[in-house]
Design a protein around this motif. Structure first.
Motif, PDB file in Angstrom:
ATOM      1  N   GLU A 163       2.752   0.320  -3.599  1.00 59.16           N
ATOM      2  CA  GLU A 163       2.186  -1.031  -3.521  1.00 59.16           C
ATOM      3  C   GLU A 163       3.288  -2.031  -3.220  1.00 59.16           C
ATOM      4  OE1 GLU A 163       0.745  -2.292  -7.394  1.00 59.16           O
ATOM      5  OE2 GLU A 163       2.010  -0.773  -8.339  1.00 59.16           O
ATOM      6  N   ARG A 313      -7.340   1.420  -8.905  1.00 53.98           N
ATOM      7  CA  ARG A 313      -8.353   0.599  -8.250  1.00 53.98           C
ATOM      8  C   ARG A 313      -8.228   0.824  -6.746  1.00 53.98           C
ATOM      9  NH1 ARG A 313     -10.434  -3.894 -10.580  1.00 53.98           N
ATOM     10  NH2 ARG A 313      -9.780  -5.283  -8.900  1.00 53.98           N
ATOM     11  N   SER A 315      -8.422   0.835  -2.605  1.00 49.18           N
ATOM     12  CA  SER A 315      -8.103  -0.229  -1.655  1.00 49.18           C
ATOM     13  C   SER A 315      -9.334  -0.982  -1.184  1.00 49.18           C
ATOM     14  CB  SER A 315      -7.361   0.357  -0.451  1.00 49.18           C
ATOM     15  OG  SER A 315      -8.161   1.327   0.204  1.00 49.18           O
ATOM     16  N   LEU A 318     -10.073  -3.667  -3.649  1.00 54.48           N
ATOM     17  CA  LEU A 318      -9.106  -4.764  -3.550  1.00 54.48           C
ATOM     18  C   LEU A 318      -9.400  -5.630  -2.326  1.00 54.48           C
ATOM     19  CD1 LEU A 318      -5.817  -2.830  -4.442  1.00 54.48           C
ATOM     20  CD2 LEU A 318      -7.295  -4.165  -5.966  1.00 54.48           C
ATOM     21  N   ASP A 319      -9.783  -4.995  -1.224  1.00 57.63           N
ATOM     22  CA  ASP A 319     -10.127  -5.766  -0.021  1.00 57.63           C
ATOM     23  C   ASP A 319     -11.368  -6.618  -0.264  1.00 57.63           C
ATOM     24  OD1 ASP A 319      -8.005  -4.782   1.453  1.00 57.63           O
ATOM     25  OD2 ASP A 319      -9.157  -3.128   2.315  1.00 57.63           O
ATOM     26  N   GLU A 321     -12.528  -7.798  -3.127  1.00 51.00           N
ATOM     27  CA  GLU A 321     -12.218  -8.890  -4.053  1.00 51.00           C
ATOM     28  C   GLU A 321     -11.393  -9.984  -3.390  1.00 51.00           C
ATOM     29  OE1 GLU A 321     -12.311  -6.444  -8.305  1.00 51.00           O
ATOM     30  OE2 GLU A 321     -10.389  -6.824  -7.319  1.00 51.00           O
ATOM     31  N   ALA A 322     -10.602  -9.606  -2.395  1.00 47.82           N
ATOM     32  CA  ALA A 322      -9.776 -10.592  -1.681  1.00 47.82           C
ATOM     33  C   ALA A 322     -10.478 -11.144  -0.444  1.00 47.82           C
ATOM     34  CB  ALA A 322      -8.451  -9.954  -1.285  1.00 47.82           C
TER      35      ALA A 322
END
Length: 374
Positions: A163, A313, A315, A318-319, A321-322
């Motif tokens: 990361e 978590r 990817s 994460l994408d 949520e962003a």
């Protein structure tokens, strides 16, 4: 390609990584060996300033802490085009190599519904260039093979936990495995404009490029689990990895943000996960021409391993949520379409694909409407 048959370069070999995220920076750092005439450069975007100023700071489980100073760092594709005018290369780095890039290694997210990455990198590609694709999902090679029928292509699958904790700072938590395979015509070997003799030569060159990369990463970079495969073996690994990516990634989003191990604590989600893996497992013989080999972990083993990896978590979550685009096509859409062409239906994957595609579309439309009201 400026190398000898013994994999020891007699002239400088220039390698360009397109994408300077955690995976790209980690593998680039193990491939940069100026004392061996091997030079690695990066195209960085959001982290360009940090890397151009100080290099890449790496904190790794496998190799300790060190700083990777690329041969050159470019802020965009245009700046990395060989023999372009100086106005397109404002970078203080050395200019792109006059003879072109020997290897162009793509490590960006695969979003064929948003961008034509093969067209994007086209200005970088010369007749001597080998294209290497370190990307998730299946079917990622097809656009490159169509656009570059005469260039060798190497497909790659990684198992690495890394990361970017801040711009230019990478943490590798565990694992280093990278599996490589030359790419010819893909599953089903679709026809190309290339003659059979030319096509055989392209595959031969791809095999040679794969062997060189494996040698450099292993002998010079210290990565001990670099694997080389045939084309069908590598595609088998790609499809097997879907048992993780196509099961846990979409479910993390649709379940409200639950991580991989957490999903398995819910009996209904656990049954759902097993169903996704089984669907991929059952489709494999038609897609690949034979079942997954016994050497690859079965769903039960994957689940047991995932249960121990608490806190992970994926990817895609994460994408989401962003508010970034998700890799829906290569992880869900392409598998459904490829399997269907081979005579195998994948209704569970198709359902995940339809729901997430709609969720993403609706959210983007709402944001566009809200922006239009401002």
């Amino acid at each position: 390609m400026a190398t000898t048959s013994s994999n020891n370069p007699t002239k400088p070999v220039h390698i360009l990584f397109v994408g300077a995220g955690a995976v790209g920076c980690f593998y680039a750092s193990r491939l940069h060996h100026p004392a061996r005439n091997i030079y690695t450069s990066l195209i960085a975007r959001s982290n360009y300033s940090a890397i151009a100023a100080s290099g890449v700071e790496l904190h790794t489980h496998s190799f300790g802490d060190y700083t990777f100073k690329p041969y050159a760092v470019f802020p965009n594709i245009s700046a990395a085009v060989p023999n372009a005018s100086s106005s397109t290369n404002p970078s203080p780095s050395p200019p792109p190599p006059r003879d072109g890039w020997d290897y162009i290694i793509v490590t960006t997210k695969a979003l064929p519904d948003r961008t034509d990455d093969a067209a994007t990198v086209a200005p970088l590609v010369r007749s001597n260039s080998c294209i290497v694709l370190i990307q998730n999902g299946v079917g990622v090679e097809e656009p490159y093979r169509k656009r570059f029928p005469h260039n060798p292509i190497v497909s790659a699958v990684t198992v690495v936990s890394a990361e970017q904790i801040r711009n230019g700072v990478i943490r590798q938590n565990r694992w280093t495995r990278i599996s490589l395979g030359p790419h010819g015509g893909g599953l089903g070997a679709p026809s190309t404009s290339t003659s059979s003799s030319e096509f055989s030569e392209v595959i031969r060159r791809g095999h040679e490029c794969m062997e060189r990369l494996a040698h450099w990463w292993t002998e010079y970079g210290g990565i001990r689990d670099v694997e080389t495969h045939t084309e069908i073996e590598l595609q088998t690994i790609r499809w097997h990895k879907l048992c993780i990516n196509a099961a846990f990634n979409p479910t993390a989003v649709l379940s409200g943000g639950r991580g991989n191990a957490d999903q398995l604590t819910d009996p209904e989600l656990r049954e759902h996960i097993v169903g996704i893996m089984s669907e991929i497992w059952n489709a494999a013989p038609k897609v690949l021409g034979k079942p997954f080999p016994d050497s690859l972990a079965k769903p039960e083993k994957i689940i047991k391993s995932t249960e121990r990896n608490t806190g992970a978590r994926p990817s895609m979550l994460l994408d989401w949520e962003a508010s970034r685009p998700m890799e829906l096509e290569v992880i869900l859409g392409n598998p459904v379409r490829i399997a269907r062409r081979a005579g195998a239906e994948m209704p569970k994957l198709q359902t995940l694909y339809a729901l997430l595609r709609s969720m993403q579309k609706v959210r983007e439309e709402r944001k566009a409407e809200e922006k239009g009201k401002l």
